[in-house]
Scaffold this active site. Structure first.
Site, PDB file in Angstrom:
ATOM      1  N   ARG A 228      50.915  45.231  41.562  1.00 48.95           N
ATOM      2  CA  ARG A 228      49.752  45.628  40.771  1.00 48.95           C
ATOM      3  C   ARG A 228      48.940  46.742  41.423  1.00 48.95           C
ATOM      4  NH1 ARG A 228      47.306  40.283  37.697  1.00 48.95           N
ATOM      5  NH2 ARG A 228      49.288  39.609  36.778  1.00 48.95           N
TER       6      ARG A 228
ATOM      7  N   ASP B 165      32.633  37.820  31.818  1.00 47.77           N
ATOM      8  CA  ASP B 165      33.857  37.944  32.604  1.00 47.77           C
ATOM      9  C   ASP B 165      33.587  38.903  33.752  1.00 47.77           C
ATOM     10  OD1 ASP B 165      36.958  37.090  31.850  1.00 47.77           O
ATOM     11  OD2 ASP B 165      36.828  38.755  33.260  1.00 47.77           O
TER      12      ASP B 165
END
Length: 273
Positions: A40, A145
């Site tokens: 990633r 979030d």
């Protein structure tokens, strides 16, 4: 500079990334996640023309605007969700919680770890199907979030055909505006439901500016990324922010059984203050 393609993440670099993620977000990157971290972050190293993960960590720490730190967290957190996920929770709300709240005339919900918005908009749909317009006027759904990337999607409330594929077609007609052309259709949550949901970036490990109290807190499939001490601290903070009789809903793969807390279990993954 040399290409970062194939650059292996060392044990020390993985430890440094893990410690940083834990300190910032509480996310516990356990051994075995090295491949995930490497894959990633590799593209990010290439984009910044950096030779190593060590250089990248230095870049993150030296960024006074903390923009790259946000990018790091976005890249290393998983935001898988869907509409009406773990449907038993919404049946519980419809049958046991919403009738009581309807008599009061107001309700406050918090979706902690809302990802791209499917959870809070599912909640808004359920509310709209059982409450009148005047009752909905007293509803507030806070959707938070850590990831700015998924929050932008939640705020847009715009989804593709795959995202709404499991929703009953009648619900889609009632709650979404359709646009685009066959093969590239888009579905946007209708304005009245969007107005029930307020999105905001929030680090669960940091300060919580909202005062509460909330009637329902949904923190589902978030605590699986935390170690038990972090889970316990978080559950205690949730308890303090709920009204007496308020509900905490966690993911069905999560459990408070091994934690010290004051909640009462009422059904799987469902707890009462």
């Amino acid at each position: 500079m040399a290409s970062t393609t194939g650059r292996a993440l060392s044990a020390e670099e993985f430890r440094s990334v893990s410690e940083l993620m834990y300190a910032i977000s509480g996310v516990n990157l356990t051994p075995g996640k090295e491949g995930l971290v490497e894959s990633r972050l590799a593209n990010r190293l290439r984009a910044l023309n950096l030779d190593s993960y060590t250089e990248y960590l230095a870049f993150v720490r030296n960024d006074r605007q903390r923009t790259e730190l946000t990018t790091l967290v976005d890249l290393l957190t998983t935001n898988k969700t869907n509409f009406f996920r773990e449907a038993a929770h919404f049946e519980y709300l419809k049958e046991r919680v919403l009738p009581e709240l309807a008599q009061r005339g107001s309700a406050r919900f918090w979706c902690a770890g809302c990802s791209s918005g499917e959870e809070p908009y599912t909640l808004a749909m359920v509310l709209a199907e059982v409450w009148t317009a005047s009752q909905l006027a007293g509803v507030k759904i806070l959707a938070t979030d850590l990831s700015t990337r998924v929050l932008a999607r939640a705020a847009a409330a715009d989804y593709d055909s795959a995202a709404i594929g499991d929703i009953d077609p009648d619900r889609v007609r009632r709650h979404f505006d359709r646009s685009g052309v066959p093969g590239a259709l888009r579905y946007t949550v209708k304005r009245p439901l969007r107005h029930l949901v307020h999105t905001a970036r929030l680090n669960l490990m940091g300060d919580w500016p909202m005062k509460g109290p909330f009637d329902v807190i949904m923190c589902r499939n978030v605590m699986i990324y935390f170690d038990p001490p972090t889970q316990e601290r978080l559950v205690k903070r949730f308890y303090e922010l709920l009204v007496p009789g308020g509900s905490l809903l966690v993911g069905h793969s999560e459990s408070l059984t091994a934690l010290s807390h004051e909640f009462t279990s009422v059904q799987p993954a469902t707890y009462l203050k």
